[in-house]
Structures are given as C-alpha cells and as structure tokens.
Write a protein that holds these residues in place. Structure first.
Motif, PDB file in Angstrom:
ATOM      1  N   PRO A   1      85.443 -47.667  19.619  1.00 31.52           N
ATOM      2  CA  PRO A   1      85.511 -49.012  18.054  1.00 31.52           C
ATOM      3  C   PRO A   1      85.501 -48.476  16.153  1.00 31.52           C
ATOM      4  O   PRO A   1      84.105 -47.795  16.939  1.00 31.52           O
ATOM      5  CB  PRO A   1      85.209 -49.976  19.356  1.00 31.52           C
ATOM      6  N   LEU A   2      86.246 -48.727  15.900  1.00 36.49           N
ATOM      7  CA  LEU A   2      85.488 -48.628  14.913  1.00 36.49           C
ATOM      8  C   LEU A   2      84.843 -50.591  14.374  1.00 36.49           C
ATOM      9  O   LEU A   2      85.617 -51.499  14.139  1.00 36.49           O
ATOM     10  CB  LEU A   2      86.357 -48.025  13.786  1.00 36.49           C
ATOM     11  N   ILE A   3      83.944 -50.214  13.432  1.00 36.20           N
ATOM     12  CA  ILE A   3      82.831 -51.497  13.784  1.00 36.20           C
ATOM     13  C   ILE A   3      82.518 -51.706  11.920  1.00 36.20           C
ATOM     14  O   ILE A   3      82.657 -51.223  11.107  1.00 36.20           O
ATOM     15  CB  ILE A   3      81.617 -51.562  13.977  1.00 36.20           C
ATOM     16  N   VAL A   4      83.798 -53.166  11.971  1.00 33.10           N
ATOM     17  CA  VAL A   4      83.723 -53.742  10.135  1.00 33.10           C
ATOM     18  C   VAL A   4      82.849 -54.887   9.919  1.00 33.10           C
ATOM     19  O   VAL A   4      82.697 -55.593  11.005  1.00 33.10           O
ATOM     20  CB  VAL A   4      85.062 -53.861   9.975  1.00 33.10           C
ATOM     21  N   GLY A   5      81.672 -54.915   9.284  1.00 29.49           N
ATOM     22  CA  GLY A   5      80.922 -56.046   8.692  1.00 29.49           C
ATOM     23  C   GLY A   5      81.663 -56.312   7.369  1.00 29.49           C
ATOM     24  O   GLY A   5      82.079 -55.815   6.914  1.00 29.49           O
ATOM     25  N   ILE A   6      81.945 -58.012   7.716  1.00 31.97           N
ATOM     26  CA  ILE A   6      82.369 -58.715   6.518  1.00 31.97           C
ATOM     27  C   ILE A   6      81.270 -58.837   5.121  1.00 31.97           C
ATOM     28  O   ILE A   6      79.635 -59.492   5.646  1.00 31.97           O
ATOM     29  CB  ILE A   6      82.223 -60.285   6.580  1.00 31.97           C
ATOM     30  N   ARG A   7      81.010 -58.974   4.349  1.00 34.76           N
ATOM     31  CA  ARG A   7      79.878 -58.228   3.458  1.00 34.76           C
ATOM     32  C   ARG A   7      79.260 -60.088   2.473  1.00 34.76           C
ATOM     33  O   ARG A   7      80.083 -61.157   2.503  1.00 34.76           O
ATOM     34  CB  ARG A   7      80.444 -57.766   1.855  1.00 34.76           C
ATOM     35  N   THR A   8      78.503 -60.303   2.905  1.00 33.39           N
ATOM     36  CA  THR A   8      76.992 -59.566   3.239  1.00 33.39           C
ATOM     37  C   THR A   8      76.227 -59.434   4.414  1.00 33.39           C
ATOM     38  O   THR A   8      76.511 -58.169   4.828  1.00 33.39           O
ATOM     39  CB  THR A   8      76.022 -59.807   1.940  1.00 33.39           C
ATOM     40  N   GLY A   9      76.328 -60.709   4.747  1.00 39.14           N
ATOM     41  CA  GLY A   9      75.064 -60.720   6.632  1.00 39.14           C
ATOM     42  C   GLY A   9      75.599 -59.852   7.257  1.00 39.14           C
ATOM     43  O   GLY A   9      75.641 -59.435   8.470  1.00 39.14           O
ATOM     44  N   GLY A  10      77.788 -60.134   7.527  1.00 37.05           N
ATOM     45  CA  GLY A  10      77.791 -59.562   8.174  1.00 37.05           C
ATOM     46  C   GLY A  10      77.760 -58.345   8.405  1.00 37.05           C
ATOM     47  O   GLY A  10      78.236 -57.286   9.740  1.00 37.05           O
TER      48      GLY A  10
ATOM     49  N   TRP B   1      74.861 -55.853   7.536  1.00 40.64           N
ATOM     50  CA  TRP B   1      73.767 -55.925   7.997  1.00 40.64           C
ATOM     51  C   TRP B   1      73.266 -56.347   9.454  1.00 40.64           C
ATOM     52  O   TRP B   1      73.020 -55.427  10.303  1.00 40.64           O
ATOM     53  CB  TRP B   1      72.030 -57.076   7.469  1.00 40.64           C
ATOM     54  N   LEU B   2      74.395 -56.863   9.831  1.00 45.31           N
ATOM     55  CA  LEU B   2      74.378 -57.294  11.497  1.00 45.31           C
ATOM     56  C   LEU B   2      75.348 -56.137  11.998  1.00 45.31           C
ATOM     57  O   LEU B   2      74.852 -55.424  13.036  1.00 45.31           O
ATOM     58  CB  LEU B   2      75.194 -58.543  11.878  1.00 45.31           C
ATOM     59  N   ALA B   3      76.077 -55.876  11.638  1.00 41.49           N
ATOM     60  CA  ALA B   3      77.401 -54.717  11.853  1.00 41.49           C
ATOM     61  C   ALA B   3      76.254 -53.406  11.657  1.00 41.49           C
ATOM     62  O   ALA B   3      76.882 -52.725  13.249  1.00 41.49           O
ATOM     63  CB  ALA B   3      78.626 -54.618  11.065  1.00 41.49           C
ATOM     64  N   GLU B   4      75.622 -52.791  11.215  1.00 42.09           N
ATOM     65  CA  GLU B   4      74.848 -52.099  11.066  1.00 42.09           C
ATOM     66  C   GLU B   4      73.317 -51.793  12.276  1.00 42.09           C
ATOM     67  O   GLU B   4      73.871 -50.845  13.085  1.00 42.09           O
ATOM     68  CB  GLU B   4      73.983 -51.609   9.638  1.00 42.09           C
ATOM     69  N   ARG B   5      72.879 -53.194  12.067  1.00 38.95           N
ATOM     70  CA  ARG B   5      72.497 -53.219  13.371  1.00 38.95           C
ATOM     71  C   ARG B   5      72.955 -53.207  15.175  1.00 38.95           C
ATOM     72  O   ARG B   5      72.659 -52.368  15.927  1.00 38.95           O
ATOM     73  CB  ARG B   5      71.318 -54.809  13.678  1.00 38.95           C
ATOM     74  N   LEU B   6      74.278 -53.406  15.110  1.00 38.52           N
ATOM     75  CA  LEU B   6      75.271 -53.329  16.352  1.00 38.52           C
ATOM     76  C   LEU B   6      75.497 -51.971  16.388  1.00 38.52           C
ATOM     77  O   LEU B   6      75.402 -51.571  17.795  1.00 38.52           O
ATOM     78  CB  LEU B   6      76.149 -54.440  16.421  1.00 38.52           C
ATOM     79  N   GLN B   7      75.724 -51.290  15.534  1.00 40.54           N
ATOM     80  CA  GLN B   7      76.310 -49.800  15.247  1.00 40.54           C
ATOM     81  C   GLN B   7      74.720 -49.058  16.043  1.00 40.54           C
ATOM     82  O   GLN B   7      75.073 -48.318  16.829  1.00 40.54           O
ATOM     83  CB  GLN B   7      76.423 -49.310  13.965  1.00 40.54           C
ATOM     84  N   GLN B   8      73.889 -49.337  15.401  1.00 39.97           N
ATOM     85  CA  GLN B   8      72.585 -48.598  16.431  1.00 39.97           C
ATOM     86  C   GLN B   8      72.339 -49.176  17.644  1.00 39.97           C
ATOM     87  O   GLN B   8      72.623 -47.414  18.560  1.00 39.97           O
ATOM     88  CB  GLN B   8      71.323 -49.070  15.449  1.00 39.97           C
TER      89      GLN B   8
ATOM     90  N   ILE C   1      88.820 -52.905  16.417  1.00 42.82           N
ATOM     91  CA  ILE C   1      88.268 -52.815  15.159  1.00 42.82           C
ATOM     92  C   ILE C   1      87.298 -54.466  16.879  1.00 42.82           C
ATOM     93  O   ILE C   1      87.623 -54.702  16.723  1.00 42.82           O
ATOM     94  CB  ILE C   1      88.972 -53.802  14.456  1.00 42.82           C
ATOM     95  N   ILE C   2      85.723 -53.698  15.488  1.00 42.53           N
ATOM     96  CA  ILE C   2      84.940 -55.242  15.900  1.00 42.53           C
ATOM     97  C   ILE C   2      84.760 -56.022  14.276  1.00 42.53           C
ATOM     98  O   ILE C   2      83.825 -54.314  13.312  1.00 42.53           O
ATOM     99  CB  ILE C   2      83.406 -54.113  16.730  1.00 42.53           C
ATOM    100  N   LEU C   3      84.541 -56.990  14.536  1.00 47.55           N
ATOM    101  CA  LEU C   3      84.913 -57.987  13.120  1.00 47.55           C
ATOM    102  C   LEU C   3      83.769 -58.175  13.379  1.00 47.55           C
ATOM    103  O   LEU C   3      83.731 -59.254  13.761  1.00 47.55           O
ATOM    104  CB  LEU C   3      86.239 -58.177  12.608  1.00 47.55           C
ATOM    105  N   VAL C   4      82.238 -58.351  12.298  1.00 46.93           N
ATOM    106  CA  VAL C   4      81.693 -59.209  12.707  1.00 46.93           C
ATOM    107  C   VAL C   4      81.083 -59.791  11.609  1.00 46.93           C
ATOM    108  O   VAL C   4      81.322 -59.134  10.472  1.00 46.93           O
ATOM    109  CB  VAL C   4      80.164 -57.746  12.201  1.00 46.93           C
ATOM    110  N   ASP C   5      81.130 -60.842  11.408  1.00 53.47           N
ATOM    111  CA  ASP C   5      80.470 -61.499  10.583  1.00 53.47           C
ATOM    112  C   ASP C   5      78.986 -62.291  10.681  1.00 53.47           C
ATOM    113  O   ASP C   5      78.635 -62.731  12.270  1.00 53.47           O
ATOM    114  CB  ASP C   5      81.516 -62.901  10.030  1.00 53.47           C
ATOM    115  N   ASP C   6      78.314 -63.314   9.800  1.00 55.12           N
ATOM    116  CA  ASP C   6      77.231 -63.694  10.218  1.00 55.12           C
ATOM    117  C   ASP C   6      77.188 -64.572  10.818  1.00 55.12           C
ATOM    118  O   ASP C   6      76.570 -65.495  11.520  1.00 55.12           O
ATOM    119  CB  ASP C   6      76.015 -63.661   8.653  1.00 55.12           C
TER     120      ASP C   6
END
Length: 169
Positions: free
Chosen positions: A31-40, A42-49, A92-97
């Motif tokens: 999947p492609l992980i996509v974060g909504i700026r800004t907190g999303g 930060w969370l997307a980066e951690r989930l990607q790892q 797509i994995i859409l991530v928000d805080d």
C-alpha cells in the motif's frame, strides 16, 4: 480515557497491529501510506516503519480543499502536497491525527482523487473524538476520546510525539 492514558507510542503500537491485520484480511500488499499534514504525516512515518513499507510516504496539505476556506482564509503555513507515485489503482492508507467532524477527511479524499483513482482507501487515525458532521468512519483507531465542551487535544512532534489535553482559552 484521560490524558494520563494517552501514550502515543502505545497507541501507535496498537494501531500498527490493527493496520497489519486489516491489510492481511483485505489481502492488500504494497500500500501507499499518505499522511495529512502535519500530525498525520508524523504518524504515517512511524506506521511506515512498523509495517516496513519501502516506498516514501505521501503528504497531503488540504488547505485549499477545506469547506471553510472562504470563511477562515488561507493558512499562512500552506505547503504543496507530495505524492511520489501514481495513485491510480493503488491501495492507499490515509493517516490523520484526529477525526472529529469528518470534514478534514472529506477534504483529503477530494485532493487524493485529484491525483488519481485509488483501488481503496483505508482510513487510520490516532484519536476519534466522535463529533461527526459527515458519515466518515476510520478503519483503524488508536483511541476513542470524549472531550469536555472546553477541552482541546493537541499532538506535538515529530520527536517526541506527545498528546496533550488542555482547557480552551
């Protein structure tokens, strides 16, 4: 849940496990992980790892897609969205805080579809504040939180990621 129980690391650990199970159940690979700026983001980066995804995360800045844009004006810190790869046919994995009214997610979906037509979108959020104005439901939630009428929640980061609940001033 009180602010004493809100360990971002513990919530992210739980979210990573939930997300992995969801992806396996839906038979989604790469999947492609996509974060909504800004907190999303930060969370997307951690989930990607946690998920060991190799592709760079995408970043959405939904400022121009908000339905209150004409009322509030432009946020002075608007930055361009960045999606390194085509979204057509991608999962797509859409991530928000935080998900509250559902309006941020609606704006993010509108922008995401301007980049192409995904095969699916899995919505992931750290906190669900359950004050929906639109019929939007997250697939993976770190915690559900009910705030008092004068309380606000804030995610600060990126290192360390910390949640605080405070009285509105």
């Amino acid at each position: 849940m009180t602010s004493d129980n809100l360990s971002v690391d513990a919530l992210l650990d739980s979210m990573g496990k939930q997300l992995k199970a969801t992806l396996e159940q839906r038979q989604i690979e790469n999947p492609l992980i996509v974060g909504i700026r800004t907190g999303g983001v930060w969370l997307a980066e951690r989930l990607q790892q946690q998920l060991a995804l190799q592709e760079p995360i995408g970043v959405l800045d939904i400022s121009f897609y908000r339905d209150d844009f004409t009322q509030k004006g432009l946020n002075p810190s608007v930055q361009p969205s960045q999606l390194q790869s085509d979204t057509n046919g991608r999962h797509i994995i859409l991530v928000d805080d935080v998900i509250m009214s559902g309006r941020t997610v609606r704006a993010a979906l509108n922008e995401l579809f301007d980049f192409g037509r995904p095969a699916s979108v899995t919505l992931v959020t750290l906190l669900d504040l359950q004050r929906r104005e639109l019929p939007v439901q997250a697939d993976v939630v770190g915690a559900t939180l009910v705030l008092g009428p004068n309380q606000v929640v804030k995610l600060s980061g990126p290192e360390p990621l910390e949640l605080t609940i405070r009285q509105r001033t």
